[in-house]
Design a protein around this motif. Structure first.
Motif, PDB file in Angstrom:
ATOM      1  N   LEU A 139       0.434  10.527 -14.060  1.00 51.37           N
ATOM      2  CA  LEU A 139      -0.284  10.334 -15.319  1.00 51.37           C
ATOM      3  C   LEU A 139      -0.580   8.861 -15.612  1.00 51.37           C
ATOM      4  O   LEU A 139      -1.228   8.545 -16.611  1.00 51.37           O
ATOM      5  CB  LEU A 139       0.514  10.939 -16.482  1.00 51.37           C
ATOM      6  N   THR A 140      -0.121   7.975 -14.747  1.00 53.40           N
ATOM      7  CA  THR A 140      -0.343   6.544 -14.928  1.00 53.40           C
ATOM      8  C   THR A 140      -1.232   6.028 -13.808  1.00 53.40           C
ATOM      9  O   THR A 140      -1.039   6.370 -12.645  1.00 53.40           O
ATOM     10  CB  THR A 140       1.005   5.786 -14.907  1.00 53.40           C
ATOM     11  N   SER A 141      -2.189   5.194 -14.161  1.00 50.44           N
ATOM     12  CA  SER A 141      -3.032   4.547 -13.161  1.00 50.44           C
ATOM     13  C   SER A 141      -2.243   3.368 -12.580  1.00 50.44           C
ATOM     14  O   SER A 141      -1.920   2.424 -13.298  1.00 50.44           O
ATOM     15  CB  SER A 141      -4.323   4.049 -13.808  1.00 50.44           C
ATOM     16  N   VAL A 142      -1.915   3.444 -11.295  1.00 50.10           N
ATOM     17  CA  VAL A 142      -1.209   2.357 -10.617  1.00 50.10           C
ATOM     18  C   VAL A 142      -2.203   1.727  -9.648  1.00 50.10           C
ATOM     19  O   VAL A 142      -2.615   2.347  -8.675  1.00 50.10           O
ATOM     20  CB  VAL A 142       0.052   2.856  -9.875  1.00 50.10           C
ATOM     21  N   GLU A 143      -2.612   0.493  -9.970  1.00 46.13           N
ATOM     22  CA  GLU A 143      -3.644  -0.197  -9.204  1.00 46.13           C
ATOM     23  C   GLU A 143      -3.024  -1.294  -8.348  1.00 46.13           C
ATOM     24  O   GLU A 143      -2.033  -1.905  -8.744  1.00 46.13           O
ATOM     25  CB  GLU A 143      -4.662  -0.818 -10.160  1.00 46.13           C
TER      26      GLU A 143
ATOM     27  N   GLU B 111       0.841  -1.207   0.000  1.00 47.75           N
ATOM     28  CA  GLU B 111       0.000   0.000   0.000  1.00 47.75           C
ATOM     29  C   GLU B 111       0.872   1.251   0.000  1.00 47.75           C
ATOM     30  O   GLU B 111       0.623   2.198  -0.753  1.00 47.75           O
ATOM     31  CB  GLU B 111      -0.939   0.005   1.207  1.00 47.75           C
ATOM     32  N   ARG B 112       1.915   1.270   0.831  1.00 46.36           N
ATOM     33  CA  ARG B 112       2.827   2.422   0.880  1.00 46.36           C
ATOM     34  C   ARG B 112       3.595   2.564  -0.436  1.00 46.36           C
ATOM     35  O   ARG B 112       3.753   3.670  -0.955  1.00 46.36           O
ATOM     36  CB  ARG B 112       3.803   2.286   2.049  1.00 46.36           C
ATOM     37  N   ALA B 113       4.057   1.440  -0.984  1.00 47.65           N
ATOM     38  CA  ALA B 113       4.832   1.478  -2.222  1.00 47.65           C
ATOM     39  C   ALA B 113       3.985   1.983  -3.393  1.00 47.65           C
ATOM     40  O   ALA B 113       4.446   2.789  -4.210  1.00 47.65           O
ATOM     41  CB  ALA B 113       5.393   0.090  -2.539  1.00 47.65           C
ATOM     42  N   VAL B 114       2.741   1.541  -3.465  1.00 44.47           N
ATOM     43  CA  VAL B 114       1.860   1.971  -4.556  1.00 44.47           C
ATOM     44  C   VAL B 114       1.469   3.434  -4.377  1.00 44.47           C
ATOM     45  O   VAL B 114       1.403   4.188  -5.359  1.00 44.47           O
ATOM     46  CB  VAL B 114       0.640   1.033  -4.675  1.00 44.47           C
ATOM     47  N   THR B 115       1.232   3.861  -3.155  1.00 45.94           N
ATOM     48  CA  THR B 115       0.935   5.281  -2.910  1.00 45.94           C
ATOM     49  C   THR B 115       2.102   6.147  -3.369  1.00 45.94           C
ATOM     50  O   THR B 115       1.910   7.176  -4.032  1.00 45.94           O
ATOM     51  CB  THR B 115       0.626   5.523  -1.418  1.00 45.94           C
ATOM     52  N   ALA B 116       3.328   5.736  -3.060  1.00 42.74           N
ATOM     53  CA  ALA B 116       4.515   6.479  -3.502  1.00 42.74           C
ATOM     54  C   ALA B 116       4.614   6.469  -5.027  1.00 42.74           C
ATOM     55  O   ALA B 116       4.945   7.492  -5.642  1.00 42.74           O
ATOM     56  CB  ALA B 116       5.774   5.877  -2.888  1.00 42.74           C
ATOM     57  N   ALA B 117       4.314   5.338  -5.653  1.00 45.19           N
ATOM     58  CA  ALA B 117       4.370   5.247  -7.117  1.00 45.19           C
ATOM     59  C   ALA B 117       3.343   6.170  -7.764  1.00 45.19           C
ATOM     60  O   ALA B 117       3.627   6.796  -8.791  1.00 45.19           O
ATOM     61  CB  ALA B 117       4.136   3.802  -7.566  1.00 45.19           C
ATOM     62  N   ARG B 118       2.173   6.281  -7.165  1.00 43.67           N
ATOM     63  CA  ARG B 118       1.139   7.182  -7.713  1.00 43.67           C
ATOM     64  C   ARG B 118       1.593   8.634  -7.658  1.00 43.67           C
ATOM     65  O   ARG B 118       1.309   9.416  -8.564  1.00 43.67           O
ATOM     66  CB  ARG B 118      -0.166   6.999  -6.939  1.00 43.67           C
ATOM     67  N   ARG B 119       2.302   8.995  -6.568  1.00 42.74           N
ATOM     68  CA  ARG B 119       2.823  10.360  -6.474  1.00 42.74           C
ATOM     69  C   ARG B 119       3.897  10.610  -7.526  1.00 42.74           C
ATOM     70  O   ARG B 119       3.953  11.671  -8.133  1.00 42.74           O
ATOM     71  CB  ARG B 119       3.394  10.624  -5.086  1.00 42.74           C
ATOM     72  N   LEU B 120       4.774   9.623  -7.744  1.00 45.49           N
ATOM     73  CA  LEU B 120       5.868   9.776  -8.709  1.00 45.49           C
ATOM     74  C   LEU B 120       5.384   9.746 -10.158  1.00 45.49           C
ATOM     75  O   LEU B 120       6.010  10.333 -11.033  1.00 45.49           O
ATOM     76  CB  LEU B 120       6.909   8.665  -8.516  1.00 45.49           C
ATOM     77  N   HIS B 121       4.287   9.029 -10.407  1.00 43.52           N
ATOM     78  CA  HIS B 121       3.796   8.841 -11.778  1.00 43.52           C
ATOM     79  C   HIS B 121       2.313   9.218 -11.858  1.00 43.52           C
ATOM     80  O   HIS B 121       1.457   8.356 -12.077  1.00 43.52           O
ATOM     81  CB  HIS B 121       3.995   7.384 -12.207  1.00 43.52           C
TER      82      HIS B 121
END
Length: 180
Positions: A50-54, A38-48
């Motif tokens: 324009l991409t949907s990270v589910e 959950e933390r890793a995906v939240t960080a990925a959403r902030r970094l990217h």
């Protein structure tokens, strides 16, 4: 952004230096993977943005054995690779397996060209000219070495409907006799 990318490259180069000197890369500490992802995906959403990270996490994941800092580095490398080669969507899924947990990172891009699956783990290899994107060709090499150092496995495949799928399998944490 550029500073995040440079930080990632420096962290990857430090791992390569440790590997080349034969320095052990970590102990098998217990990791609660659903919270970690959950933390890793939240960080990925902030970094990217324009991409949907589910993220999809199946219930009943056991604790896994590894190093949280190195696992974070692996996830950053896999997700940023999926964003780079995908079109607009990255799916991270975690499911229990017979030995622990499998975490798959899938993109919606063109996938791997014929003959590339055996080469994706090579240091400085960046894919065919047609699909090549900017990068140093270090992330997947480092990710494989880190996963193996944690006693896990990593594999690359093309998805059933296209895109690339990189799957990390981590061992379930086996408590020592004096652990609860």
């Amino acid at each position: 952004d550029l500073s995040d990318r440079l930080l990632r490259i420096v962290q990857d180069l430090l791992v390569i230096a440790r590997i080349e000197r034969g320095v052990p890369l970590g102990d098998g500490e217990p990791i609660v993977l659903d919270h970690f992802l959950e933390r890793a995906v939240t960080a990925a959403r902030r970094l990217h943005p324009l991409t949907s990270v589910e993220l999809t996490v199946e219930p009943g994941l056991p604790l896994v054995s590894g190093d949280e800092g190195y696992l974070e580095q692996v996830m950053r490398n896999l997700v940023s690779n999926a964003v780079k080669y995908g079109r607009s969507r990255v799916a991270v899924t975690a499911r229990p397996t017979a030995v622990g947990v499998a975490v798959a990172v899938a993109d919606d891009g063109p996938g791997f060209a014929p003959g590339e699956l055996d080469r994706v783990w090579e240091l400085f290899w960046r894919g065919s000219r047609e699909g090549r994107k900017p990068g140093a060709g270090i992330g997947l090499y480092v990710s494989r070495r880190l996963v193996e150092a944690m006693g896990g496995e990593i594999e690359a495949a093309n998805g059933p409907t296209g895109g690339a799928v990189l799957t990390v399998t981590l061992r379930a944490h086996a408590p020592l006799p004096d652990e609860p």
